[in-house]
Design a protein around this motif. Structure first.
Motif, PDB file in Angstrom:
ATOM      1  N   ARG A  95       0.833  -1.216   0.000  1.00  0.00           N
ATOM      2  CA  ARG A  95       0.000   0.000   0.000  1.00  0.00           C
ATOM      3  C   ARG A  95       0.860   1.255   0.000  1.00  0.00           C
ATOM      4  NH1 ARG A  95      -4.052   0.878   4.979  1.00  0.00           N
ATOM      5  NH2 ARG A  95      -5.196  -0.837   3.958  1.00  0.00           N
ATOM      6  N   SER A 141       1.305   3.848  -3.227  1.00  0.00           N
ATOM      7  CA  SER A 141       0.922   5.244  -3.050  1.00  0.00           C
ATOM      8  C   SER A 141       2.062   6.171  -3.445  1.00  0.00           C
ATOM      9  CB  SER A 141       0.518   5.494  -1.589  1.00  0.00           C
ATOM     10  OG  SER A 141       0.203   6.854  -1.380  1.00  0.00           O
ATOM     11  N   GLU A 150      -7.037  -6.337  -1.272  1.00  0.00           N
ATOM     12  CA  GLU A 150      -6.245  -5.142  -1.517  1.00  0.00           C
ATOM     13  C   GLU A 150      -4.851  -5.501  -1.993  1.00  0.00           C
ATOM     14  OE1 GLU A 150      -4.377  -1.100   0.452  1.00  0.00           O
ATOM     15  OE2 GLU A 150      -5.895  -2.210   1.588  1.00  0.00           O
ATOM     16  N   ASN A 199      -3.448  -3.999  -5.343  1.00  0.00           N
ATOM     17  CA  ASN A 199      -2.192  -3.243  -5.330  1.00  0.00           C
ATOM     18  C   ASN A 199      -1.193  -3.854  -6.314  1.00  0.00           C
ATOM     19  OD1 ASN A 199      -3.306  -1.685  -3.282  1.00  0.00           O
ATOM     20  ND2 ASN A 199      -2.071  -2.592  -1.646  1.00  0.00           N
ATOM     21  N   ARG A 206     -11.039  -1.084  -7.898  1.00  0.00           N
ATOM     22  CA  ARG A 206     -10.753  -0.570  -6.555  1.00  0.00           C
ATOM     23  C   ARG A 206     -11.962   0.195  -6.008  1.00  0.00           C
ATOM     24  NH1 ARG A 206      -5.420  -0.522  -4.754  1.00  0.00           N
ATOM     25  NH2 ARG A 206      -5.967   1.043  -3.208  1.00  0.00           N
ATOM     26  N   PHE A 255     -13.542  -1.230  -2.573  1.00  0.00           N
ATOM     27  CA  PHE A 255     -13.292  -0.496  -1.328  1.00  0.00           C
ATOM     28  C   PHE A 255     -14.322   0.599  -1.073  1.00  0.00           C
ATOM     29  CE2 PHE A 255      -8.855  -1.582  -2.891  1.00  0.00           C
ATOM     30  CZ  PHE A 255      -8.798  -2.768  -2.174  1.00  0.00           C
ATOM     31  N   GLU A 265     -14.958   2.593   2.254  1.00  0.00           N
ATOM     32  CA  GLU A 265     -13.876   2.302   3.190  1.00  0.00           C
ATOM     33  C   GLU A 265     -12.919   3.494   3.192  1.00  0.00           C
ATOM     34  OE1 GLU A 265     -12.444  -1.857   3.085  1.00  0.00           O
ATOM     35  OE2 GLU A 265     -14.056  -2.216   1.639  1.00  0.00           O
ATOM     36  N   TYR A 266     -11.657   3.241   3.422  1.00  0.00           N
ATOM     37  CA  TYR A 266     -10.720   4.338   3.661  1.00  0.00           C
ATOM     38  C   TYR A 266     -10.165   4.984   2.395  1.00  0.00           C
ATOM     39  CZ  TYR A 266      -6.527   2.123   1.912  1.00  0.00           C
ATOM     40  OH  TYR A 266      -5.602   1.591   1.065  1.00  0.00           O
ATOM     41  N   SER A 267     -10.212   4.314   1.244  1.00  0.00           N
ATOM     42  CA  SER A 267      -9.193   4.596   0.238  1.00  0.00           C
ATOM     43  C   SER A 267      -9.546   5.546  -0.889  1.00  0.00           C
ATOM     44  CB  SER A 267      -8.721   3.279  -0.383  1.00  0.00           C
ATOM     45  OG  SER A 267      -9.733   2.720  -1.203  1.00  0.00           O
ATOM     46  N   ARG A 268     -10.811   5.801  -1.165  1.00  0.00           N
ATOM     47  CA  ARG A 268     -11.126   6.511  -2.415  1.00  0.00           C
ATOM     48  C   ARG A 268     -10.457   7.886  -2.493  1.00  0.00           C
ATOM     49  NH1 ARG A 268     -12.006   5.906  -7.773  1.00  0.00           N
ATOM     50  NH2 ARG A 268     -13.214   7.659  -8.600  1.00  0.00           N
ATOM     51  N   GLN A 282      -7.848   8.969  -0.892  1.00  0.00           N
ATOM     52  CA  GLN A 282      -6.401   8.791  -0.986  1.00  0.00           C
ATOM     53  C   GLN A 282      -5.998   8.360  -2.389  1.00  0.00           C
ATOM     54  OE1 GLN A 282      -4.577   9.905   1.266  1.00  0.00           O
ATOM     55  NE2 GLN A 282      -6.125  10.149   2.862  1.00  0.00           N
ATOM     56  N   ASP A 283      -6.816   7.525  -3.025  1.00  0.00           N
ATOM     57  CA  ASP A 283      -6.521   7.123  -4.405  1.00  0.00           C
ATOM     58  C   ASP A 283      -6.578   8.321  -5.346  1.00  0.00           C
ATOM     59  OD1 ASP A 283      -6.077   4.464  -3.813  1.00  0.00           O
ATOM     60  OD2 ASP A 283      -8.076   3.789  -4.393  1.00  0.00           O
TER      61      ASP A 283
END
Length: 600
Positions: free
Chosen positions: A211, A215, A398, A402, A471, A475, A478-481, A483-484
């Motif tokens: 992860r 990133s 994930e 990834n 993705r 997700f 969750e946490y990632s959108r 940040q993506d």
């Protein structure tokens, strides 16, 4: 908060017999620094205090961490709010800067291992615990760099009286992330493959490394335009994911919704690390309460998200040959779209979602939803802060996504790679309740015939577009959108001026689905947006037959402009004026974050 390093006493968690779950660990107590580093058990207890900070899960009770764990998803293109949208920062704050408290604690651990425990630990244990410390340091610096870019780097414990250290200038992002790279490499090579239930091991390290590396690689490619450095981190993302995949320890064997609604995830092969909750020791959360069908919520899925779900034949709705692929009613989409849509939403438009009319159910057990659906009261464990469902902190899915993204970015993705990643995820088991509704597995993705999405961002190659779609579905909420979007340099997707689908929600046919909403009190307040877009049709009391489209509350407003604004950088956070003055008063200079105005 001033950038000073307040002395922190060495804290250790008091041991209790038979305690394995990190959430069940007792409160912190203090031990003198002179005697704390006398055994591996003490070292383990010291390291345990970092778990709840990095492996948040659903947080606890009504904590801020609980908000960050799930409700933070509200700030993305997946979700919109009824009323005014949350805005990006548009001005330098009076006060604001990174915290070095956790980093100092991690560096103390590494310092004491090196200088006080060489004769206490075996060589294997010494390397393992050094790896654990370096893993947490990498986690902390990756977070700081993602937020601020350049930050002061400390690979040691600074002396409290050394002003040159306390007011150290920002270290370049590249130098910091090179150190993170080395920390992750060391941890993956030295942390134990197994160290007990719910303890950090080599596979947990490698999963997080995939992860972090993905990133940073994306930032370097899309934000900094540095292809050499992006390649370095894409390769690390691939290699760290390879370590997890090749272990054979994990698999995709659980239906989607059960991953988020089970009281225990122990032994689940879909999960690399989970957070357990236990009401017997007062460790509960409040996330399912926001999905319990009894609470009235003012946030919901955007039309943009709803349109992004792939059809079960693997095509976009515009090109699909499936019957009714362009029917956006929820009952139809459950049958024509990827199974994750059914697992994520209640199966009928619901007035308790006041923003979108599509009620998010991803984090509520199907059994609890059935109780409410039958007209009974939601069980008490899904109310207030009494929730006890476990959270999959890091899922095998994930790692797979990834891995395939890194390989695609490196130009190495093959059909065989797609089979063991995206297509493996698409073949996950379906819940019996889903099958009964007509849900089916989505067709495999093939490189020879990628979807021709008319909505695709032309700057994104078709394969990467589909990986990013995967993705988004996997997700969702969750946490990632968010940040993506940041790492892809695509915050433009959140620009409500250019994307009206961000301000409307689920499809509703008010005549057939919610006729009781067409009352005088709703005149001038509710509207629908036609499939082809354009101006919303506002309910006027006599045009009920036209109230068929994507729901929009007339009081829902877009966010303020944040792109191409002078002195505004939505990708990185500025430091505050107070902190810059503090540096200056001591004879030092704190540089402002790139893209934000300097303050003299």
């Amino acid at each position: 908060m001033k950038l000073k390093y307040t002395f922190i006493c060495i804290v250790l968690i008091a041991a209790t017999t038979g305690c394995k779950k990190f959430l069940d660990r007792p409160p912190l107590t203090s031990l003198p620094d002179e005697t704390a580093w006398s055994s591996e058990d003490n070292l383990r207890l010291y390291a345990n205090k970092f778990y709840s900070g990095y492996f948040v899960g659903y947080g606890t009770q009504f904590s801020a961490e609980a908000g960050a764990a799930l409700l933070g998803f509200r700030f993305s293109d997946d979700v919109f709010l009824m009323g005014n949208q949350s805005n990006f920062s548009r001005a330098v704050p009076n006060s604001g800067i990174w915290s070095m408290t956790t980093l100092r604690s991690i560096n103390i651990m590494l310092d004491r291992i090196k200088n006080r425990m060489k004769n206490v630990l075996s060589e294997e244990a010494y390397n393992h615990w050094t790896g654990i410390g370096r893993f947490f340091r990498a986690m902390e610096y990756a977070d700081l760099v993602s937020e601020y870019g350049d930050v002061p780097y400390f690979g040691y414990v600074p002396v409290e009286t050394d002003l040159a250290d306390l007011y150290k200038p920002r270290t370049s992002r590249n130098q910091v992330m090179d150190s993170v790279y080395e920390d992750l490499r060391f941890a993956m090579s030295n942390v134990r493959k197994t160290d007990g239930d719910q303890q950090v091991n080599q596979y947990i390290v490698a999963a997080f490394a995939s992860r972090i590396a993905l990133s940073e690689a994306s930032w370097q490619k899309y934000y900094y335009n540095d292809l050499a450095r992006s390649g370095k981190f894409f390769r690390l993302a691939q290699e760290s994911a390879d370590l997890v995949i090749n272990s054979g320890k994990y698999d995709i064997v659980t239906d989607f919704r059960s991953l988020f609604t089970s009281n225990s995830l122990s032994g689940n092969k879909d999960v690399i690390l989970y957070r357990q909750y236990d009401p017997a020791v007062g460790v509960t959360h409040s996330i399912a309460t926001n999905n319990n069908l009894s609470e009235s919520v003012a946030f919901g899925p955007s039309t943009d998200l709803i349109k992004s779900f792939i059809c079960v034949d693997g095509s976009t709705y515009q090109e699909s040959d499936i019957a009714h692929a362009d029917d956006f009613s929820l009952s139809s989409m459950i049958k024509t779209r990827d199974s994750r849509l059914e697992a994520t939403f209640y199966d009928k438009p619901n007035v308790r979602n006041r923003a979108s009319y599509w009620y998010i159910n991803k984090f509520l057990p199907r059994s609890a939803a059935a109780i409410v659906d039958a007209g009974s009261t939601i069980p008490v464990e899904f109310t207030s802060n009494k929730n006890q469902t476990a959270y999959p902190v890091f899922r095998y899915a994930e790692v797979l996504l990834n891995w395939i993204e890194a390989k695609a970015e490196l130009g190495m993705a093959t059909q065989a790679d797609i089979e063991v990643s995206i297509n493996k995820i698409r073949k996950r088991p379906l819940a019996p309740e889903a099958t009964a509704k007509g849900v089916s597995q989505t067709a495999p993705l093939t490189l020879a015939k990628l979807p021709e999405d008319p909505s695709r961002d032309p700057s994104v190659p078709a394969l990467l577009w589909e990986i990013r779609r995967e993705r988004r579905m996997e997700f969702v909420f969750e946490y990632s959108r968010y940040q993506d979007l940041r790492r892809w340099k695509k915050l433009e997707y959140m620009d409500t001026d250019n994307k009206p689908d961000l301000l409307s929600g689920g499809w509703v046919n008010f005549i057939t689905e919610l006729p009781k909403e067409l009352v005088a009190a709703k005149v001038g307040l509710i509207a629908v947006v036609p499939l082809e877009g354009g101006s919303p049709v506002v309910y006027n009391g006599s045009n009920g037959a036209l109230m068929n489209g994507f729901y929009r509350d007339v009081n829902t407003n877009g966010r303020l402009p944040f792109l191409d604004q002078t002195g505004v950088n939505p990708y990185l956070s500025p430091v505050g004026k107070t902190q810059m003055d503090d540096y200056k008063s001591k004879g030092y200079k704190l540089e402002q974050t790139t893209g934000w105005p300097a303050y003299e």
